[in-house]
Design an enzyme around this catalytic site. Structure first.
Site, PDB file in Angstrom:
ATOM      1  N   LYS A 115       0.840  -1.212   0.000  1.00 18.31           N
ATOM      2  CA  LYS A 115       0.000   0.000   0.000  1.00 18.31           C
ATOM      3  C   LYS A 115       0.875   1.263   0.000  1.00 18.31           C
ATOM      4  CE  LYS A 115      -4.589  -0.051   0.139  1.00 18.31           C
ATOM      5  NZ  LYS A 115      -4.943  -1.250  -0.365  1.00 18.31           N
ATOM      6  N   LYS A 198      -7.628  -7.209 -13.052  1.00 17.57           N
ATOM      7  CA  LYS A 198      -8.819  -7.533 -12.274  1.00 17.57           C
ATOM      8  C   LYS A 198      -9.902  -6.470 -12.522  1.00 17.57           C
ATOM      9  CE  LYS A 198      -9.682  -8.529  -7.432  1.00 17.57           C
ATOM     10  NZ  LYS A 198      -9.144  -8.609  -6.109  1.00 17.57           N
ATOM     11  N   LYS A 201     -13.424  -0.690 -10.559  1.00 13.80           N
ATOM     12  CA  LYS A 201     -14.032   0.583 -10.916  1.00 13.80           C
ATOM     13  C   LYS A 201     -12.960   1.611 -11.250  1.00 13.80           C
ATOM     14  CE  LYS A 201     -17.767   1.861  -8.700  1.00 13.80           C
ATOM     15  NZ  LYS A 201     -18.703   2.457  -7.752  1.00 13.80           N
TER      16      LYS A 201
END
Ligand code: SF4
Length: 332
Positions: A115, A198, A201
């Site tokens: 992250k 994948k 959105k």
């Protein structure tokens, strides 16, 4: 025998897409038959990576997401459906668990480093919330004394950390929480319309569950297929084609026909995608009708979430009274 208790959360990201549906939502609906389920829109978790601009939309993103849950079959009479921040005890438990969690455990979590990299930050510059994310996740689960957590393979290390925190707490203050068990769920990797990554959105390679039939058709017709199939007369390779993999989920009874006609060039990609779009629309028609019905009931989602928060709070208050006693803080 008493049913097990499941806790699971999703970040409020607004309307859900086919990948979310096949990956998590269908599983949530099915688990209601076997478990007492607690389903949470984890809005505090969302704050760890959202900009201030984005956080202003959390309310509407939550509303749209919960509409999808309900339309997909999450039954608010059976399951507790609520918003994480509506039960403030989770923040108290997060703070208290922070006292028993070594920093090294958190810094070692592989997804933390990932992250940090994605956010183009350093380990020193990221917000504390990102480091403490697994502690908050543990608080989410054990505040409700959940014993089962559905996870994909990639989340197993997070749950193992939650179990370590629980073991440490129980060791220090006496048995208080069940060690949550992972329920490994098979989540198919649903690729986006680009056929490479994948479905997501943020990559704009998705199809929303709540899209209209025409929007769905238009989106699916843009999907990438077998890149080596340049002419209509070339035989296709369904095993590398994302559209084919979606046929398997939404058009299962025709999969063999699609395979045979593709590999012998009897069908073109445009007609194949059109058939898939029809199958998706057929499958989602009842979902879309229910969603429209719930959306038309003024205040319905708000009522569901208020009732869910009331039920979740009752469990949370009892847990926190016990935790305060165990830790010697006492209760007012
Ligand atoms: Fe994919 Fe269908 Fe085209 Fe074959 S015919 S490559 S399965 S879209």
């Amino acid at each position: 025998m008493a049913k097990g208790r499941v806790f699971s959360g999703m970040r409020p990201t607004g309307r859900m897409h086919l990948g979310n549906y096949l990956g998590a939502l269908q599983n949530w609906v099915a688990m209601q038959r076997e478990y007492d389920c607690i389903y949470c829109a984890v809005d505090i978790h969302a704050l760890t990576t959202m900009t201030a601009q984005e956080t202003r939309n959390i309310g509407s993103l939550t509303h749209e997401m919960v509409l999808d849950w309900l339309a997909a079959g999450i039954d608010p009479e059976r399951s507790v459906v609520f918003v994480q921040s509506h039960v403030p005890e989770v923040a108290q438990l997060h703070t208290l668990l922070g006292m028993v969690t070594p920093l090294g455990w958190l810094m070692r979590v592989p997804t933390f480093k990932e992250k940090v990299r994605q956010m183009q930050e350093t380990e020193e510059s990221v917000n504390y919330g990102l480091v403490g994310y697994p502690v908050l996740m543990t608080a989410d689960i054990i505040l409700y004394k959940a014993d089962t957590v559905p996870v994909g393979e990639d989340q197993v290390p997070h749950l193992e950390l939650a179990r370590e925190i629980v073991r440490r707490f129980n060791f220090m203050f006496g048995p208080t929480f069940p060690e949550p068990q992972a329920k490994l769920t098979e989540t198919p990797l649903v690729l986006g319309l680009d056929g490479k990554q994948k479905m997501s959105k943020s990559l704009d390679n998705h199809v929303e569950l709540a899209a209209t039939a025409e929007e769905t058709r238009k989106r699916i017709l843009t999907a990438f297929t077998d890149p080596q199939r340049l002419r209509r007369t070339d035989p296709g390779r369904p095993w590398v084609c994302n559209v084919y993999s979606l046929h398997k989920y939404f058009n299962a009874e025709r999969t063999q026909v699609v395979y045979d006609e593709c590999t012998t060039a009897k069908r073109g990609c445009v007609e194949c995608k059109a058939e898939m779009a029809e199958a998706v629309n057929r499958t989602l028609a009842p979902f879309r009708a229910r969603r429209a019905e719930f959306a038309a009931k003024h205040g319905y989602v708000r009522e569901v979430l208020a009732e869910g928060a009331r039920r979740a709070s009752a469990i949370a208050r009892a847990t926190m009274a016990e935790v305060r006693e165990r830790m010697g803080l006492g209760n007012p």
